[in-house]
Each structure stands twice: as C-alpha cells, then as structure tokens.
Design an enzyme around this catalytic site. Structure first.
Site, PDB file in Angstrom:
ATOM      1  N   TYR A 105       1.383  -0.940   0.446  1.00 43.88           N
ATOM      2  CA  TYR A 105       0.126   0.088   0.034  1.00 43.88           C
ATOM      3  C   TYR A 105       0.997   1.234  -0.304  1.00 43.88           C
ATOM      4  O   TYR A 105       1.274   1.509   0.748  1.00 43.88           O
ATOM      5  CB  TYR A 105      -1.111   0.082   1.475  1.00 43.88           C
ATOM      6  N   ASP A 147      -2.167  -1.185  -3.717  1.00 41.47           N
ATOM      7  CA  ASP A 147      -2.997   0.130  -3.977  1.00 41.47           C
ATOM      8  C   ASP A 147      -1.593   1.148  -4.506  1.00 41.47           C
ATOM      9  O   ASP A 147      -0.433   1.478  -3.106  1.00 41.47           O
ATOM     10  CB  ASP A 147      -2.896   0.645  -3.334  1.00 41.47           C
ATOM     11  N   HIS A 251     -12.353   2.079  -4.523  1.00 42.89           N
ATOM     12  CA  HIS A 251     -11.030   1.397  -4.823  1.00 42.89           C
ATOM     13  C   HIS A 251     -11.911  -0.352  -5.458  1.00 42.89           C
ATOM     14  O   HIS A 251     -12.775  -0.610  -4.416  1.00 42.89           O
ATOM     15  CB  HIS A 251      -9.636   0.519  -4.213  1.00 42.89           C
TER      16      HIS A 251
END
Length: 260
Positions: A105, A147, A251
């Site tokens: 992330y 991500d 998302h």
C-alpha cells in the site's frame, strides 16, 4: 490460481461486500490494503467461514494496514518498512510452489506535488525508491500487487491534460514508477490484457455524485509479475461493478488468474 487485490478502505466497515465478492468470484488469494484495524480486531471469522483459513495480517489502528487471506497455504510472513516509520504498508508471503506474493500500500502523497511544501509527497517518492532498491535484488518468481497510488499512463486517468499536475499522475511519480518497473523488469499484467490506449481504471473518487456516469477514474491498483511468471497469467479482470455495491470502497478489486 486466482490472486485478487483490493484497497478496501476499512475491512470491518465493508465486510459484507468483501464476503459477497469472495462468494461470487472465489479468488484463491485476496490481498487487502487499507484494512484500518489492528490484528486482534481483524474480522477473521467471516473469512474462515468461506474457506479462507490462511491469514497473515499486518494491521494498524484507524490507518493503513494490509492483509493476505488465502484458501491455499501461505508461508514466510515478511514485513518491509518501505515507509521507514513502521506504518503497516507491506506484507509478503511464499506459496508452496516457490512463488512469492508481495502486497503493498503505497502512500497517497497528499494534495501538493512538492516535496518541500508537502512532506507526504516526499515520503511517497522515498517509499518508491526503497521499493526500487528491493526490486534490484529479487531472486525468485514474484507477484507484486496492491494500491500503488500512481496512474502511470495517459489512458490510466480520465483526463491526462487535467490531471498531469495532480498527485498520482505527476511526471516525477510516473518517472519513479517507471524506474521501479525497470528494476526487476516487472511485467504490468493489467496492460498485458488491456493494452494502452484502452481505458483502464480501478478507482473513482467519493466526491463524484455519480461515479459511473462521470467516469472520472484512475488506475491506482496494479498487478505486476517478474518476467518468469508473465507467461503464467491467463486473465486479468477489474471488477468495476463492485464500486456500485452498498457501502463501497473507492477502489475495486483486480483479479489475475495464473496457470501454475
């Protein structure tokens, strides 16, 4: 084997749509980002009821947090501090076939694309630089997903002209991500199956009154593989309908199927 990645933006708040996704699409491995929960409060039970008995967690209260949930054995819990401040932004595991899965992330980087005016932007660039150093030493087949908070291509955003100075699509972020990609000769699986310049988005802001009609998306979520795994990927799907489910994340899940 299906590997999924999803920035869920609070796994406890959105557990119902996670369960729905797992029932409907049945990935073998689910990499979650932004779980926003400590390990002791992670909702392990609902995952186990669906057969996801292998769980490795790297949680943090209220912010960040990553997890890998699996129906198949996962081993060698590994946590790298690419943020250099102990934030829970990475967890990596090994599969029985020798393939590693690294779930990351990357920091969003704030609102201003200037390292001096906005220290968060500098932290994001430094995070990616540490990933570059790590990638340069890779020695085993690896799936890198999560991500990345960077949309590198013009067709990865709804308007390159309007977003080229916006954090996630700035020139310096794209250049840094390109160097990360080159460091291990990573293969961008999403663009192998949906070549540019075709539209490919994984994120739509909550600020949009109607995310679908306006379609002001960005591709922030990625699935990369080392070259020795590129031929093993047989499909890649971005599950856009999940953005319209109840209490959605901003998302949506991405899923790559591999023929191992």
């Amino acid at each position: 084997m299906k590997v999924a990645s999803w920035n869920i933006n609070s796994v406890r708040f959105r557990i119902e749509i996670v369960e729905r996704f797992l029932r409907e699409h049945q990935p073998d491995v689910l990499c979650l980002q932004e779980t926003k929960v400590t390990d002791d409060l992670f909702p392990a039970g609902p995952f186990r009821q669906l057969g996801y008995n292998h769980q490795l967690l790297h949680g943090q209260p209220m912010h960040h947090g990553v997890a890998i949930i699996s129906r198949i054995p996962i081993r060698e819990d590994n946590r790298l501090d690419w943020q250099a401040n102990k934030e829970a932004r990475h967890i990596g595991v090994a599969l029985d076939n020798g393939v590693r899965i690294e779930n990351v992330y990357v920091p969003a980087g704030g609102e201003v694309a200037d390292r001096v005016a906005n220290p968060k932007f500098g932290q994001k660039l430094d995070f990616l630089e540490r990933m570059i150093d790590w990638s340069s030493d890779l020695k085993c087949p690896t799936i890198l997903t999560g991500d990345f908070n960077v949309a590198p291509l013009d067709s990865d955003v709804w308007s390159h002209k309007q977003l080229r100075t916006t954090v996630s699509h700035t020139e310096v972020e794209i250049e840094t991500l390109d160097r990360l990609k080159a460091a291990a000769d990573w293969v961008d699986v999403g663009r192998e199956f949906v070549p540019a310049p075709d539209r490919l988005f994984t994120w739509w802001s909550y600020r949009a009154r109607d995310w679908s009609d306006s379609d002001r998306g960005r591709r922030l979520d990625h699935m990369w593989v080392t070259p020795d795994l590129a031929g093993k990927a047989v499909s890649h799907v971005v599950h856009e309908p999940c953005r319209g489910w109840g209490k959605p994340s901003d998302h949506v899940p991405i899923v790559t199927e591999f023929a191992f």
